[in-house]
Design an enzyme around this catalytic site. Structure first.
Site, PDB file in Angstrom:
ATOM      1  N   GLY A 133      58.407  -2.235  43.256  1.00 58.29           N
ATOM      2  CA  GLY A 133      58.235  -1.680  41.917  1.00 58.29           C
ATOM      3  C   GLY A 133      58.222  -0.164  41.993  1.00 58.29           C
ATOM      4  O   GLY A 133      57.572   0.503  41.183  1.00 58.29           O
ATOM      5  N   THR A 187      60.210   2.116  41.201  1.00 56.97           N
ATOM      6  CA  THR A 187      60.742   2.900  40.080  1.00 56.97           C
ATOM      7  C   THR A 187      59.918   2.700  38.809  1.00 56.97           C
ATOM      8  O   THR A 187      60.244   3.248  37.766  1.00 56.97           O
ATOM      9  CB  THR A 187      62.205   2.511  39.787  1.00 56.97           C
ATOM     10  OG1 THR A 187      62.261   1.114  39.467  1.00 56.97           O
ATOM     11  CG2 THR A 187      63.102   2.787  40.983  1.00 56.97           C
ATOM     12  N   GLY A 188      58.849   1.925  38.902  1.00 55.88           N
ATOM     13  CA  GLY A 188      58.061   1.577  37.731  1.00 55.88           C
ATOM     14  C   GLY A 188      57.105   2.672  37.293  1.00 55.88           C
ATOM     15  O   GLY A 188      56.939   3.712  37.947  1.00 55.88           O
ATOM     16  N   ASP A 189      56.429   2.390  36.193  1.00 58.11           N
ATOM     17  CA  ASP A 189      55.554   3.377  35.566  1.00 58.11           C
ATOM     18  C   ASP A 189      54.385   3.757  36.463  1.00 58.11           C
ATOM     19  O   ASP A 189      54.052   4.939  36.610  1.00 58.11           O
ATOM     20  CB  ASP A 189      55.043   2.812  34.238  1.00 58.11           C
ATOM     21  CG  ASP A 189      54.364   3.869  33.377  1.00 58.11           C
ATOM     22  OD1 ASP A 189      55.041   4.838  32.997  1.00 58.11           O
ATOM     23  OD2 ASP A 189      53.171   3.720  33.097  1.00 58.11           O
ATOM     24  N   LYS A 192      45.867  -5.525  39.627  1.00 53.14           N
ATOM     25  CA  LYS A 192      45.404  -6.482  38.635  1.00 53.14           C
ATOM     26  C   LYS A 192      46.506  -6.672  37.587  1.00 53.14           C
ATOM     27  O   LYS A 192      47.388  -5.806  37.477  1.00 53.14           O
ATOM     28  CB  LYS A 192      44.097  -6.008  37.994  1.00 53.14           C
ATOM     29  CG  LYS A 192      44.224  -4.909  36.949  1.00 53.14           C
ATOM     30  CD  LYS A 192      42.858  -4.615  36.354  1.00 53.14           C
ATOM     31  CE  LYS A 192      42.955  -3.674  35.184  1.00 53.14           C
ATOM     32  NZ  LYS A 192      43.451  -4.269  33.957  1.00 53.14           N
ATOM     33  N   ASP A 199      41.320  -1.860  42.386  1.00 52.45           N
ATOM     34  CA  ASP A 199      40.783  -1.529  41.064  1.00 52.45           C
ATOM     35  C   ASP A 199      40.493  -0.038  41.092  1.00 52.45           C
ATOM     36  O   ASP A 199      39.555   0.403  41.765  1.00 52.45           O
ATOM     37  CB  ASP A 199      39.508  -2.329  40.784  1.00 52.45           C
ATOM     38  CG  ASP A 199      38.962  -2.088  39.367  1.00 52.45           C
ATOM     39  OD1 ASP A 199      39.300  -1.043  38.774  1.00 52.45           O
ATOM     40  OD2 ASP A 199      38.199  -2.925  38.873  1.00 52.45           O
ATOM     41  N   HIS A 200      41.284   0.740  40.370  1.00 53.62           N
ATOM     42  CA  HIS A 200      41.202   2.196  40.512  1.00 53.62           C
ATOM     43  C   HIS A 200      39.840   2.745  40.100  1.00 53.62           C
ATOM     44  O   HIS A 200      39.463   3.831  40.524  1.00 53.62           O
ATOM     45  CB  HIS A 200      42.315   2.876  39.713  1.00 53.62           C
ATOM     46  CG  HIS A 200      42.158   2.807  38.226  1.00 53.62           C
ATOM     47  ND1 HIS A 200      42.570   1.724  37.484  1.00 53.62           N
ATOM     48  CD2 HIS A 200      41.619   3.685  37.341  1.00 53.62           C
ATOM     49  CE1 HIS A 200      42.301   1.940  36.218  1.00 53.62           C
ATOM     50  NE2 HIS A 200      41.725   3.109  36.091  1.00 53.62           N
ATOM     51  N   HIS A 233      36.959  -4.158  35.640  1.00 52.41           N
ATOM     52  CA  HIS A 233      36.398  -2.814  35.700  1.00 52.41           C
ATOM     53  C   HIS A 233      34.887  -2.797  35.448  1.00 52.41           C
ATOM     54  O   HIS A 233      34.105  -2.291  36.257  1.00 52.41           O
ATOM     55  CB  HIS A 233      37.073  -1.907  34.664  1.00 52.41           C
ATOM     56  CG  HIS A 233      38.524  -1.652  34.931  1.00 52.41           C
ATOM     57  ND1 HIS A 233      39.054  -1.625  36.187  1.00 52.41           N
ATOM     58  CD2 HIS A 233      39.551  -1.380  34.097  1.00 52.41           C
ATOM     59  CE1 HIS A 233      40.349  -1.371  36.115  1.00 52.41           C
ATOM     60  NE2 HIS A 233      40.670  -1.223  34.863  1.00 52.41           N
ATOM     61  N   LYS A 243      39.218  -0.039  22.383  1.00 53.62           N
ATOM     62  CA  LYS A 243      40.338   0.853  22.075  1.00 53.62           C
ATOM     63  C   LYS A 243      40.096   1.530  20.723  1.00 53.62           C
ATOM     64  O   LYS A 243      39.375   1.016  19.876  1.00 53.62           O
ATOM     65  CB  LYS A 243      41.642   0.053  22.002  1.00 53.62           C
ATOM     66  CG  LYS A 243      41.975  -0.741  23.256  1.00 53.62           C
ATOM     67  CD  LYS A 243      42.520   0.135  24.348  1.00 53.62           C
ATOM     68  CE  LYS A 243      43.060  -0.702  25.493  1.00 53.62           C
ATOM     69  NZ  LYS A 243      43.551   0.137  26.599  1.00 53.62           N
TER      70      LYS A 243
END
Length: 484
Positions: free
Chosen positions: A17, A19-21, A148, A177-178, A240, A331
């Site tokens: 992955g 090239t992914g975000d 995750k 898990d950042h 998280h 959110k």
């Protein structure tokens, strides 16, 4: 004070992955910062792997553009960037087929650490793990990093763990898990277990309650399709917030070693009591001004997926019996902030009268923004006029306390990737942790379905639905104000 940067061993890091975000926004800019800090050895190599057809030069340009775009103001010289890019290559790989695997195997070197970062959807984890072994890329000392979500319920988490276990030992699997890589999260353990001042007070006898808040001002945006199948409980609480709860509540490990730390975290999860329906609030943001509603973002006009969760949890053990833990995340709230607040009890007897009851010691650990800690202490307000009490924070904002060295506080992904290369699993989740978290979460989600619960609407830019305020008010408490 000069921070020490200890180089890691030579490594080959393959980013599936590539090239992914996530690779462009976090992984590769983070690796570049570690290169600039002198932590990446000369022999290190990074290989991007994805389905796109491109050569090394095209991939290096993509990464150079990503570092400039997502570097967050990090300054560097062109020569330094070029030196970093020389260590980067690219191979077009079909994760579910055979194309590209022979070429990728040919790029691997003997005698170096091999790490494979699965920056792809969980549906591809099994295919990648199988092909790494089939094509001889994985060695006995190889490590894999998986992002995750680790399943969407207990059944799928067990299946995922079983799939990975077919090809890799548990000590080779790094579930990232950042949040656990944040400087302040690790400082939480240092404050607790490195200072005699706090640990004797870290229990139900002295702590009134604990609040854990992860609030965001953004909506689900382009992630609406994914988020509508997940919701705040699966996306945030199960991983998280659960990890933050474990670190704040766990018993002191015998030593700061991976399994010792994770054993204590697992005990916390297993000690969590089931949550009563009236101790949990779900919400969903409405439209506001020119901003779409959650249902607009999700493109689902009848969606009952929550974008907000608030709950009261209890841990059934001697340390925390009777002490509530209040968790909330959402959110489109009024401020972007992540904070753990340990609210201590009142003094057993006050000599200052009723005014003293409005003041409490609070240890607030800020994860974002402006990482740091404050301890609210009560003092006399300066000046004449009698004994009037005020609260004053003892502030340890990293930017203030460390000065120029605050710039050296590493991003979570930087630290965690370097831990993978070192073989240190302390800040990564173990398979039984993940399964235990789902075992606690699944009944809550199933209960909503059986009762036909619908999330409460709330206006964007607020602190969430009114019912979340009542969750605290019924207990004679209140949420801490959301501040930037």
């Amino acid at each position: 004070m000069v921070s020490r940067v200890i180089p890691v061993d030579p490594f080959d890091l393959v980013i599936f992955g590539g090239t992914g975000d996530l690779a462009r926004r976090k992984i590769l800019p983070g690796l570049f910062r570690r290169f600039c800090a002198g932590q990446m050895p000369e022999e290190a190599r990074i290989i991007g792997a994805a389905r796109s057809d491109m050569d090394d030069a095209a991939y290096r340009k993509l990464i150079a553009d990503a570092i400039k775009e997502f570097g967050n103001g990090f300054t560097f010289e062109a020569a330094t960037l070029n030196a970093f890019l020389e260590r980067i290559g690219y191979v077009a790989v079909d994760a579910t087929g055979t194309d590209g695997w022979a070429e990728l195997a040919g790029r691997m070197r003997d005698g170096t650490v091999r790490a494979f970062y699965f920056s792809v959807g969980p549906s591809l984890f099994g295919d990648l793990a199988e092909r790494l072994h089939t094509h001889g890329l994985a060695t006995d000392q190889s490590r894999i990093v998986v992002e995750k979500p680790f399943g969407r319920d207990l059944q799928s988490a067990r299946a995922l763990n079983a799939t990975l276990a077919e090809h890799f030992r548990e000590d080779q699997i790094y579930r990232i898990d950042h949040y656990l890589g944040k400087e302040t999260v690790q400082n939480l353990m240092a404050v607790r277990f490195g200072n005699v001042l706090f640990e004797p007070l870290w229990n139900a006898q002295y702590v009134d309650h604990i609040q854990i808040t992860v609030a965001e001002t953004v909506g689900v945006g382009g992630r609406g399709g994914y988020y509508d199948k997940s919701g705040a409980m699966r996306d945030m609480v199960q991983n998280h917030l659960m990890q933050l709860l474990c670190l704040i509540a766990m018993e002191p490990p015998s030593k700061f070693e991976p399994d010792e730390v994770r054993d204590e975290k697992l005990k916390v999860i297993r000690a969590l009591e089931p949550i009563e329906p009236h101790h949990i609030v779900r919400g969903q943001y409405s439209a506001g001004g020119d901003q779409p509603s959650y249902r607009d973002h999700a493109e689902n006009p009848r969606s009952n997926t929550e974008s907000f969760i608030a709950l009261r949890a209890h841990i059934s053990n001697w340390r925390w019996a009777g002490t509530p833990f209040y968790l909330r995340t959402g959110k489109r709230l009024k401020a972007r902030t992540s904070e753990i607040a340990v609210v201590f009890k009142d003094a057993p007897h006050s000599i200052f009268g009723v005014d003293a009851g409005r003041h409490r010691n609070v240890l607030a650990i800020r994860l974002q923004p402006n990482e740091g800690m404050t301890l609210d202490v009560t003092i006399k307000e300066p000046g004449p006029g009698g004994m009037r009490l005020i609260d004053v924070p003892l502030d340890m904002t990293f930017a203030d306390a460390l000065g120029d060295e605050a710039e050296e506080v590493t991003d979570a992904y930087e630290r965690l990737i370097m831990d993978v290369i070192r073989g240190n699993q302390t800040l990564f989740m173990r398979g039984d942790e993940v399964e235990a978290a789902w075992a606690w979460t699944d009944p809550l989600i199933e209960g909503w379905k059986q009762r036909g619960d619908v999330p409460k609407p709330y206006d964007p830019g607020t602190a969430g639905p009114d019912d979340s305020m009542m969750l605290m008010h019924r207990d004679g408490r209140r949420w801490r104000e959301l501040k930037t």
